[in-house]
Design a protein around this motif. Structure first.
Motif, mmCIF file in Angstrom:
data_model
loop_
_atom_site.group_PDB
_atom_site.id
_atom_site.type_symbol
_atom_site.label_atom_id
_atom_site.label_comp_id
_atom_site.label_asym_id
_atom_site.label_seq_id
_atom_site.Cartn_x
_atom_site.Cartn_y
_atom_site.Cartn_z
ATOM 1 N N ARG A 79 0.837 -1.196 0.000
ATOM 2 C CA ARG A 79 0.000 0.000 0.000
ATOM 3 C C ARG A 79 0.876 1.252 0.000
ATOM 4 O O ARG A 79 2.002 1.236 0.485
ATOM 5 N N PRO A 108 -2.846 5.371 2.173
ATOM 6 C CA PRO A 108 -2.776 4.128 2.957
ATOM 7 C C PRO A 108 -4.085 3.346 3.052
ATOM 8 O O PRO A 108 -4.068 2.146 3.322
ATOM 9 N N SER A 109 -5.204 4.009 2.824
ATOM 10 C CA SER A 109 -6.484 3.311 2.930
ATOM 11 C C SER A 109 -6.890 2.608 1.643
ATOM 12 O O SER A 109 -7.872 1.845 1.619
ATOM 13 N N VAL A 110 -6.143 2.840 0.558
ATOM 14 C CA VAL A 110 -6.482 2.247 -0.737
ATOM 15 C C VAL A 110 -5.772 0.905 -0.882
ATOM 16 O O VAL A 110 -4.548 0.830 -0.756
#
Length: 324
Positions: free
Chosen positions: A230, A235-237
């Motif tokens: 990632r 970071p959330s993808v």
């Protein structure tokens, strides 16, 4: 006359004739400026990276590091120039995935990406992010692949042109997921992204650095990043691999290469100094500002990686029917 000076002189002459490394050549490196050839026009990521790293490398070498832009033929002109340069460490190449994997797979470039170069240092890599226009009907990679399977060839994606990284990222996705995507080529990433933002094309594999601001503003949505891990920028993808396609990885990587057969002591001097430059906290921060993830692989490890990347893109080009 004392015999010692005559003996010393004889040894020096023999060293010069036969290249004894303890007395001449490599240990004196560098005694003049080092040139880094960038096979792109000024102002792009590769150029900025070369100048940033070059400035710090100059401080360690004690000699100027001069950046020279030799753009043309999709990076082949500058890359071939370094392949044919003297193997003395004074001419280096800011090589990329395009110069060392994609372009040799796409056409006859006049050099071998592994045989004709010595890896000096890997600098970093910038993953792509698969972005969709904000009103696209899919929110995730699995939703996208399901839509593409339902209507083969109906889902389109924009690229910077045939044979570019973001074009081949789509070809790789289609092959891995068993789907057919419609490729819409543009003359560069900027007009391609503009049409995605305008809603004319639903998808694009774009460098994360460029698309991240639009994702934050809600103008684009990020379905997946193409790196092995990632992204620190998003970071959330999830990665494409996490989204159901293990082994999928596409990154725009950057490295410094010398011509083949550069003396081992010269390679080591450059590699050691570059490792110190790239490991400095301010350089790590600069790389991340450019959207790049630092890469700490050794020259030997990176040579193996270049070989695997070359083989990967040879297969992608062949499977997609993009002949040389």
């Amino acid at each position: 006359m004392n015999s010692l000076p005559r003996r010393s002189a004889s040894i020096i002459v023999l060293a010069a004739l036969f290249g004894i490394p303890s007395l001449c050549g490599a240990q004196a490196f560098p005694t003049r400026p080092v040139t880094v050839v960038v096979p792109y026009p000024p102002g792009g990521t590769a150029d900025i990276l070369a100048r940033t790293v070059g400035q710090k490398l100059s401080e360690r070498l004690g000699q100027p590091v001069v950046v020279e832009n030799k753009a043309g033929a999709g990076t082949a002109i500058g890359t071939r120039y370094v392949a044919e340069a003297a193997a003395d460490g004074y001419t280096l190449l800011l090589g990329t995935v395009s110069s060392h994997a994609i372009n040799p797979a796409m056409s006859q470039v006049g050099y071998d990406p592994v045989r004709d170069f010595t890896a000096v240092a890997s600098l970093g890599s910038i993953p792509f992010v698969l972005v969709a226009r904000s009103d696209a009907p899919y929110q995730t990679m699995p939703e996208l692949t399901a839509a593409a399977k339902k209507q083969p060839g109906a889902v389109s994606y924009a690229s910077a042109g045939p044979g570019t990284s973001n074009h081949l990222a789509g070809e790789m996705l289609g092959s891995a997921a068993g789907i057919k995507l419609l490729h819409v080529p543009y003359r560069g990433s900027a007009p391609a992204l503009a049409d995605v933002l305008a809603g004319h094309v639903p998808l694009m594999f774009d460098l994360q650095t460029t698309s991240a601001p639009y994702v934050r503003q809600g103008k684009l949505k990020a379905l997946a990043v193409t790196g092995a891990q990632r992204s620190a920028l998003m970071p959330s993808v999830p990665t494409v691999a996490e989204s159901g396609l293990p082994g999928y990885e596409v990154s725009a990587w950057f490295a410094l290469f010398a011509p083949a057969k550069v003396p081992r002591p010269v390679q080591k001097r450059l590699s050691d100094d570059l490792a110190a430059v790239l490991g400095a906290p301010e350089m790590v921060q600069k790389l991340r500002e450019l959207g790049a993830e630092p890469d700490a692989r050794s020259p030997a490890e990176f040579t193996s990686y270049v070989r695997s990347e070359s083989e990967k893109y040879e297969k992608v080009v062949k499977d997609a029917g993009l002949s040389r």
